[in-house]
Design an enzyme around this catalytic site. Structure first.
Site, PDB file in Angstrom:
ATOM      1  CE1 TYR A   1       6.219 -16.965 -23.361  1.00 49.31           C
ATOM      2  CE2 TYR A   1       6.337 -16.633 -20.758  1.00 49.31           C
ATOM      3  CZ  TYR A   1       6.872 -16.573 -22.052  1.00 49.31           C
ATOM      4  OH  TYR A   1       8.177 -15.817 -22.289  1.00 49.31           O
TER       5      TYR A   1
ATOM      6  CE  LYS B   1       5.916  -3.783 -31.601  1.00 53.23           C
ATOM      7  NZ  LYS B   1       6.954  -2.820 -32.120  1.00 53.23           N
TER       8      LYS B   1
ATOM      9  CG  ASP C   1       9.523  -1.506 -30.188  1.00 53.38           C
ATOM     10  OD1 ASP C   1       8.602  -0.998 -29.318  1.00 53.38           O
ATOM     11  OD2 ASP C   1       9.338  -1.364 -31.273  1.00 53.38           O
TER      12      ASP C   1
ATOM     13  CG  ASP D   1      10.098 -14.637 -19.246  1.00 49.75           C
ATOM     14  OD1 ASP D   1      11.067 -14.662 -18.389  1.00 49.75           O
ATOM     15  OD2 ASP D   1       9.908 -15.615 -19.852  1.00 49.75           O
TER      16      ASP D   1
ATOM     17  CG  ASP E   1      15.569 -12.990 -17.667  1.00 48.29           C
ATOM     18  OD1 ASP E   1      14.737 -13.350 -16.521  1.00 48.29           O
ATOM     19  OD2 ASP E   1      15.960 -14.200 -18.223  1.00 48.29           O
TER      20      ASP E   1
END
Ligand code: NAD
Length: 353
Positions: free
Chosen positions: A141, A188, A220, A244, A248
């Site tokens: 970000y 990852k 994943d 993030d 959620d």
């Protein structure tokens, strides 16, 4: 205790849930003999409309003079034109970055009273109590970003330094020490260089926390494990984007996005407290917003910035009691149930205090 709280209601349902929260905090202050001063500032779309800037200087000043910040939500269709030069969300990112709020804590737990209407089987959801620690001021970000003038190619950059990973990992390990002593680090590392640095650094930091059991999951796989064995997690630490998305996803476990609070912290006691949800333009102004995420954020403010543990717990217990009484806002009512308004729910919580 005397405390100064910056209040940034923002857009959409932000002002609705924030209004009830300052009232809740005033009741807490009266009851426990504290003196809380609330100073309001603008952020997000409303600030763009009034000043052209999603994070006006005046708002930064109000926050700098405060002990903590309470924020509603920013954004909405009025300002969502992707070609606009300034977006409401920039106000929020700017605030996190200005104050160096590098650790975003998002507790997710399930409520026995809500299990029967949950989208997952009740036996999977019993006793879920997870603390997400998301890195907040770096990663993709904030990395280099370019949109080519031709519109045919763009890039974002996921970038981490060892120091950035260390500071958020330390927050996560310390949090785990105060809980069930388990930490799951999500990355990852099989594909991304920045995530290999992440994993190496977390392993190095773990040497200072021999009492905490460390597990690594690729992001994943983590999305799957979160739904198949949510009860097995204690603290989960992840970078900005993965944190993030995963937190959620985990909101489904709690029953609604409207139930989840967050705290964004740095190394001292200062923090920004906001619900995980956005401005919910689809229900704004209709008295349908669930105030729980905002109320629990106020509880985190009392706990982390003001060290008022008993007061924080009293808010959490009042919410538990109101849910156990059967009161529900529209987002958690389930089939055949009857929903109460934001105001009725908020007043019921305040009455329980
Ligand atoms: P959202 O969280 O606003 O809403 C998603 C869904 O959840 C909607 O159906 C909404 O009605 C529901 N919902 C959210 N909060 C609720 C609550 N308290 N009670 C009951 N239902 C609730 O996400 P979105 O629709 O993707 O985004 C709307 C706007 O909010 C966008 O402009 C987005 O950029 C912004 N946003 C802001 C933040 C923030 O301020 N931190 C976070 C996410 C999204």
């Amino acid at each position: 205790m005397k405390a100064r709280i910056a209040v940034l209601p923002g857009d959409g349902i932000g002002p609705e849930v924030v209004g009830h929260t300052t009232r809740l905090l005033s009741v807490i202050a009266d009851k426990h003999g504290h003196d809380f001063t609330f100073v309001e500032g603008m952020i997000g779309g409303i600030a763009i409309d009034e000043t052209g800037d999603p994070l006006p200087e005046e708002t930064i000043k109000i926050c700098e003079e405060a002990d903590a910040i309470l924020l509603g939500a920013v954004g909405g269709p009025k300002w969502s034109d992707p070609t606009a030069t300034v977006q409401p969300e920039r106000g929020l990112l700017g605030l996190r970055q200005h104050f160096g709020l590098f650790a975003n804590l998002r507790p997710v737990k399930t409520y026995p009273a809500l299990l029967e209407h949950a989208p997952l089987r009740a036996e999977l959801l019993r006793d879920v109590d997870i603390l997400f620690v998301r890195e907040l001021v770096s990663g993709i970000y904030f990395g280099d970003r370019r949109e080519q003038g031709s519109g045919e190619e763009s890039h974002d950059t996921m970038r981490y330094t060892r120091a950035e990973v260390e500071q958020v990992a330390n927050v996560a390990f310390r949090a785990a020490q105060g809980r069930r002593k388990k930490l799951c680090s999500v990355d990852k590392a099989n594909v991304l260089a920045s995530m290999r640095l992440w994993r190496r650094t977390v392993v190095d930091v773990s040497e200072d926390y021999a009492d905490v059991e460390l597990e690594h999951l690729l992001v994943d796989a983590a999305t799957m494990h979160l739904l198949t064995r949510p009860g097995s997690f204690d603290v989960i630490v992840a970078g900005n984007m993965f944190g993030d998305i995963l937190s959620d996803e985990a909101s489904v476990l709690a029953g609604s996005l409207g139930m989840l609070p967050s705290a964004s912290l740095r190394s001292d006691q200062f923090g920004l407290y906001e619900p995980v949800h956005g401005s919910a333009p689809d229900i704004a102004g209709q008295g349908k917003a669930n105030p729980i995420g905002m109320f629990l954020s106020a509880a985190l403010l009392l706990r982390y910035s003001l060290q008022l543990e008993a007061e924080a717990s009293s808010i959490e217990a009042a919410i538990d009691a109101v849910l156990a009484d059967g009161l529900r806002t529209a987002d958690i009512v389930g089939q055949g149930g009857e929903a109460v308004s934001t105001e009725a729910f908020a007043e019921a919580v305040i009455a329980k205090l």
